[in-house]
Structure formats: C-alpha cells, structure tokens
Design a protein around this motif. Structure first.
Motif, PDB file in Angstrom:
ATOM      1  N   ASP A 129       0.204 -11.101  -2.141  1.00 22.45           N
ATOM      2  CA  ASP A 129       1.434 -11.401  -1.405  1.00 22.45           C
ATOM      3  C   ASP A 129       2.525 -10.434  -1.857  1.00 22.45           C
ATOM      4  OD1 ASP A 129       3.495 -12.521   0.013  1.00 22.45           O
ATOM      5  OD2 ASP A 129       3.661 -14.313  -1.234  1.00 22.45           O
ATOM      6  N   VAL A 130       2.451  -9.202  -1.358  1.00 21.82           N
ATOM      7  CA  VAL A 130       3.380  -8.161  -1.808  1.00 21.82           C
ATOM      8  C   VAL A 130       4.808  -8.416  -1.365  1.00 21.82           C
ATOM      9  CG1 VAL A 130       1.650  -6.336  -2.050  1.00 21.82           C
ATOM     10  CG2 VAL A 130       2.734  -6.735   0.183  1.00 21.82           C
ATOM     11  N   GLY A 131       4.989  -9.169  -0.272  1.00 16.40           N
ATOM     12  CA  GLY A 131       6.336  -9.421   0.239  1.00 16.40           C
ATOM     13  C   GLY A 131       6.918 -10.746  -0.194  1.00 16.40           C
ATOM     14  N   GLU A 132       6.206 -11.482  -1.062  1.00 12.99           N
ATOM     15  CA  GLU A 132       6.651 -12.790  -1.538  1.00 12.99           C
ATOM     16  C   GLU A 132       7.028 -13.703  -0.371  1.00 12.99           C
ATOM     17  OE1 GLU A 132       9.733 -12.072  -4.386  1.00 12.99           O
ATOM     18  OE2 GLU A 132       8.345 -11.302  -5.890  1.00 12.99           O
ATOM     19  N   GLU A 133       6.094 -13.818   0.568  1.00 15.33           N
ATOM     20  CA  GLU A 133       6.294 -14.645   1.754  1.00 15.33           C
ATOM     21  C   GLU A 133       5.390 -15.869   1.662  1.00 15.33           C
ATOM     22  OE1 GLU A 133       6.984 -11.905   5.488  1.00 15.33           O
ATOM     23  OE2 GLU A 133       5.318 -11.128   4.296  1.00 15.33           O
ATOM     24  N   GLU A 134       6.000 -17.017   1.497  1.00 20.79           N
ATOM     25  CA  GLU A 134       5.222 -18.231   1.285  1.00 20.79           C
ATOM     26  C   GLU A 134       4.342 -18.591   2.479  1.00 20.79           C
ATOM     27  OE1 GLU A 134       7.680 -21.446   0.132  1.00 20.79           O
ATOM     28  OE2 GLU A 134       8.372 -20.502  -1.730  1.00 20.79           O
ATOM     29  N   CYS A 163      -3.313  -6.225   1.562  1.00 14.65           N
ATOM     30  CA  CYS A 163      -1.986  -6.790   1.788  1.00 14.65           C
ATOM     31  C   CYS A 163      -1.617  -6.732   3.262  1.00 14.65           C
ATOM     32  CB  CYS A 163      -0.914  -6.077   0.964  1.00 14.65           C
ATOM     33  SG  CYS A 163      -0.467  -4.421   1.557  1.00 14.65           S
ATOM     34  N   ILE A 164      -0.682  -7.604   3.631  1.00 17.47           N
ATOM     35  CA  ILE A 164      -0.034  -7.590   4.938  1.00 17.47           C
ATOM     36  C   ILE A 164       1.465  -7.556   4.656  1.00 17.47           C
ATOM     37  CG2 ILE A 164       0.312  -8.777   7.136  1.00 17.47           C
ATOM     38  CD1 ILE A 164      -2.349 -10.226   6.651  1.00 17.47           C
ATOM     39  N   PRO A 165       2.119  -6.401   4.811  1.00 12.02           N
ATOM     40  CA  PRO A 165       3.549  -6.318   4.502  1.00 12.02           C
ATOM     41  C   PRO A 165       4.380  -7.180   5.440  1.00 12.02           C
ATOM     42  CG  PRO A 165       2.560  -4.127   4.664  1.00 12.02           C
ATOM     43  CD  PRO A 165       1.559  -5.101   5.212  1.00 12.02           C
ATOM     44  N   PRO A 166       5.605  -7.500   5.046  1.00 10.48           N
ATOM     45  CA  PRO A 166       6.506  -8.227   5.946  1.00 10.48           C
ATOM     46  C   PRO A 166       6.717  -7.443   7.244  1.00 10.48           C
ATOM     47  CG  PRO A 166       7.402  -8.155   3.721  1.00 10.48           C
ATOM     48  CD  PRO A 166       6.223  -7.228   3.732  1.00 10.48           C
ATOM     49  N   PHE A 167       6.912  -8.173   8.334  1.00  8.37           N
ATOM     50  CA  PHE A 167       7.148  -7.527   9.614  1.00  8.37           C
ATOM     51  C   PHE A 167       8.584  -7.013   9.710  1.00  8.37           C
ATOM     52  CE2 PHE A 167       3.743 -10.646  10.675  1.00  8.37           C
ATOM     53  CZ  PHE A 167       2.766  -9.722  11.016  1.00  8.37           C
ATOM     54  N   ASP A 168       8.766  -6.036  10.575  1.00 13.63           N
ATOM     55  CA  ASP A 168      10.094  -5.545  10.973  1.00 13.63           C
ATOM     56  C   ASP A 168      10.864  -4.828   9.881  1.00 13.63           C
ATOM     57  OD1 ASP A 168       9.702  -6.566  13.553  1.00 13.63           O
ATOM     58  OD2 ASP A 168      10.489  -8.528  12.974  1.00 13.63           O
ATOM     59  N   ILE A 169      10.201  -4.449   8.797  1.00 13.45           N
ATOM     60  CA  ILE A 169      10.832  -3.564   7.819  1.00 13.45           C
ATOM     61  C   ILE A 169       9.809  -2.506   7.427  1.00 13.45           C
ATOM     62  CG2 ILE A 169      12.433  -5.306   6.940  1.00 13.45           C
ATOM     63  CD1 ILE A 169      10.654  -5.691   4.555  1.00 13.45           C
ATOM     64  N   ASP A 170      10.285  -1.454   6.809  1.00 15.43           N
ATOM     65  CA  ASP A 170       9.430  -0.336   6.446  1.00 15.43           C
ATOM     66  C   ASP A 170       8.292  -0.815   5.547  1.00 15.43           C
ATOM     67  OD1 ASP A 170       8.288   2.063   5.732  1.00 15.43           O
ATOM     68  OD2 ASP A 170      10.044   2.835   4.672  1.00 15.43           O
ATOM     69  N   PRO A 171       7.026  -0.622   5.984  1.00 16.56           N
ATOM     70  CA  PRO A 171       5.914  -1.114   5.158  1.00 16.56           C
ATOM     71  C   PRO A 171       5.573  -0.205   3.985  1.00 16.56           C
ATOM     72  CG  PRO A 171       5.045  -0.029   7.101  1.00 16.56           C
ATOM     73  CD  PRO A 171       6.543  -0.018   7.252  1.00 16.56           C
ATOM     74  N   ALA A 172       6.087   1.031   3.982  1.00 15.31           N
ATOM     75  CA  ALA A 172       5.654   2.007   2.973  1.00 15.31           C
ATOM     76  C   ALA A 172       5.829   1.527   1.534  1.00 15.31           C
ATOM     77  CB  ALA A 172       6.368   3.339   3.193  1.00 15.31           C
ATOM     78  N   PRO A 173       6.969   0.921   1.177  1.00 13.29           N
ATOM     79  CA  PRO A 173       7.093   0.465  -0.224  1.00 13.29           C
ATOM     80  C   PRO A 173       6.043  -0.576  -0.607  1.00 13.29           C
ATOM     81  CG  PRO A 173       9.245   0.543   0.831  1.00 13.29           C
ATOM     82  CD  PRO A 173       8.234   0.733   1.920  1.00 13.29           C
ATOM     83  N   PHE A 174       5.632  -1.381   0.346  1.00 16.05           N
ATOM     84  CA  PHE A 174       4.628  -2.408   0.062  1.00 16.05           C
ATOM     85  C   PHE A 174       3.237  -1.784  -0.072  1.00 16.05           C
ATOM     86  CE2 PHE A 174       8.130  -4.381   2.330  1.00 16.05           C
ATOM     87  CZ  PHE A 174       8.480  -5.389   1.438  1.00 16.05           C
ATOM     88  N   PHE A 175       2.961  -0.758   0.732  1.00 15.99           N
ATOM     89  CA  PHE A 175       1.701  -0.023   0.574  1.00 15.99           C
ATOM     90  C   PHE A 175       1.667   0.669  -0.785  1.00 15.99           C
ATOM     91  CE2 PHE A 175       1.661   0.641   5.457  1.00 15.99           C
ATOM     92  CZ  PHE A 175       1.107  -0.609   5.642  1.00 15.99           C
ATOM     93  N   MET A 194      -2.195  -1.511   9.733  1.00 16.15           N
ATOM     94  CA  MET A 194      -2.674  -2.015  11.011  1.00 16.15           C
ATOM     95  C   MET A 194      -2.231  -1.049  12.111  1.00 16.15           C
ATOM     96  SD  MET A 194      -2.298  -6.160  10.417  1.00 16.15           S
ATOM     97  CE  MET A 194      -0.609  -6.171   9.857  1.00 16.15           C
ATOM     98  N   SER A 195      -2.328  -1.462  13.364  1.00 20.57           N
ATOM     99  CA  SER A 195      -2.105  -0.538  14.478  1.00 20.57           C
ATOM    100  C   SER A 195      -0.765   0.191  14.394  1.00 20.57           C
ATOM    101  CB  SER A 195      -2.195  -1.282  15.815  1.00 20.57           C
ATOM    102  OG  SER A 195      -3.521  -1.651  16.104  1.00 20.57           O
ATOM    103  N   ALA A 196       0.288  -0.511  13.992  1.00 16.61           N
ATOM    104  CA  ALA A 196       1.624   0.078  14.007  1.00 16.61           C
ATOM    105  C   ALA A 196       1.914   0.980  12.814  1.00 16.61           C
ATOM    106  CB  ALA A 196       2.677  -1.031  14.075  1.00 16.61           C
ATOM    107  N   ASP A 197       1.117   0.878  11.756  1.00 17.24           N
ATOM    108  CA  ASP A 197       1.503   1.579  10.526  1.00 17.24           C
ATOM    109  C   ASP A 197       0.340   2.179   9.734  1.00 17.24           C
ATOM    110  OD1 ASP A 197       0.323  -0.701   9.392  1.00 17.24           O
ATOM    111  OD2 ASP A 197       2.238  -1.699   9.058  1.00 17.24           O
ATOM    112  N   TYR A 198      -0.856   2.267  10.350  1.00 17.08           N
ATOM    113  CA  TYR A 198      -1.991   2.734   9.544  1.00 17.08           C
ATOM    114  C   TYR A 198      -1.851   4.179   9.053  1.00 17.08           C
ATOM    115  CZ  TYR A 198      -4.049   4.869  13.780  1.00 17.08           C
ATOM    116  OH  TYR A 198      -4.285   5.620  14.905  1.00 17.08           O
ATOM    117  N   PRO A 199      -1.157   5.090   9.784  1.00 18.69           N
ATOM    118  CA  PRO A 199      -0.991   6.429   9.209  1.00 18.69           C
ATOM    119  C   PRO A 199      -0.207   6.395   7.887  1.00 18.69           C
ATOM    120  CG  PRO A 199      -0.627   6.511  11.577  1.00 18.69           C
ATOM    121  CD  PRO A 199      -0.684   5.064  11.192  1.00 18.69           C
ATOM    122  N   ALA A 200       0.847   5.579   7.831  1.00 17.63           N
ATOM    123  CA  ALA A 200       1.616   5.464   6.579  1.00 17.63           C
ATOM    124  C   ALA A 200       0.740   4.897   5.467  1.00 17.63           C
ATOM    125  CB  ALA A 200       2.838   4.568   6.791  1.00 17.63           C
ATOM    126  N   ALA A 201      -0.106   3.936   5.816  1.00 21.57           N
ATOM    127  CA  ALA A 201      -0.995   3.352   4.811  1.00 21.57           C
ATOM    128  C   ALA A 201      -1.975   4.388   4.268  1.00 21.57           C
ATOM    129  CB  ALA A 201      -1.745   2.165   5.410  1.00 21.57           C
TER     130      ALA A 201
END
Length: 220
Positions: A129-134, A163-175, A194-201
């Motif tokens: 839970d990299v984004g600390e989302e309960e 991991c699944i980063p929080p939505f609607d913010i930059d996922p790079a720090p979580f990756f 995932m589809s929207a951010d796999y190149p960054a991952a």
C-alpha cells in the motif's frame, strides 16, 4: 519503424521504445493483458497474436472462461491481479499461474495450505500500500518485512512486489518507492504500471505491467 496496426502491436512497440530510452532489454518486461470483464471471444484474438500472459481480477469470473481457453492455448499464463479472499485460495491455486495480491498474514496461511493441497506452488507478488489508502488492498510498508518473512517461512515463492498508486496524481514517486522497497528486500520483480502509466513504470524498473484498456478498449 513498422506500422503498429493492432492495439497489442502498439503496446508492444511502446514497451520496446520505452525500454530503449531506459537502456533496458524489452525481454525484462512482461506484458500482462488484463482481461477482466472481457468475454472469451475478445481474448482469443490476443492469444492468436501470441500474447501469453493475462490478468484477471476475480477467481469466479476466471473460472467461467479460462479452463477452456487454457485447453486451446496451453502456453497461456494466468495472473490474479485483483484482491484474493482467503476462502478462494484453493480455487486460485488450481487455475492461476501467478498471484499479484498477497497482502496479509491470513492469506499467507491460506495460500500455503492451498499450495500443499494442490501440489502447485505459484509465484506471488506482495502487494504494498504505497499510497497509504485504506480502501485499497496492500500491506503497509511498515509490515512488509514481517509479511515477507511469513511468506518465506511458509515456502511461498516470492516473485517481487506489486503496487497500485493513488489515482489522479503523478504515479512516478510511488513507482520509485516500490522499486526501492524491492531493492531493499532483495527482490527482482516489480508489478506496477497500467494502461495510463506503464511507460513511467518501465522507466522506474517495472518487470510486469498490467495493461487492460489500451489493449481491449474498455469493458466487455
């Protein structure tokens, strides 16, 4: 560069191009085509194009379509990318080839029992839970070392972290965080993107990307 006509060819080309920029071998990145909610007749074309790794969210849904698909395409590898209830562990062990959502001690216990009973020991990613989302599944970062120890003691093969980063913010720090956690614990696999951010991952070390919409265009 040859024209990429199908969605699968486009995604493969994007993966290869991103790997070139990152100075990585494209063979290091496994494309998991997330086929949740998709009927078998939409999955078959990807199988016929040579795609072999597929992801499903729910055991029961996968049971309704994948036994026949695996009979037709025995090289297909099925990944459970959604949350797994402990009482479905044995069913998952029978059908899937990899689990991406190991996230709690009770599931370690259930999977160990299921693996012993079925004689199949599936590789597992520990979901963090990299984004600390309960509301999302995932092991708290502070509890990761303990969960990994429990899994290893139970003879569960650990492929890496997911991991699944929080939505609607930059996922790079979580990756980047998941990559660091994997390195800190000596793990090779990073299931992220995932589809929207796999190149960054991929730029940040992903070994498995879970792509659905970019391949299927939405829910079936």
């Amino acid at each position: 560069m040859e024209k990429a006509d199908t969605p699968l060819e486009k995604v493969r080309a994007e993966i290869a191009g991103t790997c070139r920029i990152a100075r990585r071998d494209p063979g290091e990145v496994t494309l998991v085509a997330v086929s949740k909610t998709q009927p078998a007749d939409r999955i078959v074309p990807l199988l016929e194009q040579g795609q072999r790794h597929f992801g499903e969210n729910r055991v029961q849904e996968a049971q309704g379509k994948w036994p026949e698909l695996k009979e037709r395409f025995p090289a297909a590898q099925l990944h459970l990318v959604g949350q797994l209830q402990s009482n479905k562990a044995e069913d998952a062990a029978k059908l899937f080839d990899c689990i991406h959502s190991l996230d709690r001690p009770s599931l370690v216990k259930a999977l160990a029992k299921a693996f012993d009973k079925t004689g199949r020991r599936l590789s597992c990613f520990v979901q963090v839970d990299v984004g600390e989302e309960e509301q999302k599944g995932g092991c708290a970062i502070a509890e990761l070392a303990s969960l990994l120890d429990r899994a290893r003691d139970a003879d569960i093969p650990i492929a890496g972290l997911m991991c699944i980063p929080p939505f609607d913010i930059d996922p790079a720090p979580f990756f980047a965080l998941l990559d660091k956690l994997a390195r800190d614990h000596g793990l090779e696999g990073r299931s992220m993107g995932m589809s929207a951010d796999y190149p960054a991952a991929i730029m940040l070390g992903a070994t498995h990307v879970r792509v659905g919409t970019a391949l299927f265009g939405g829910r079936g």
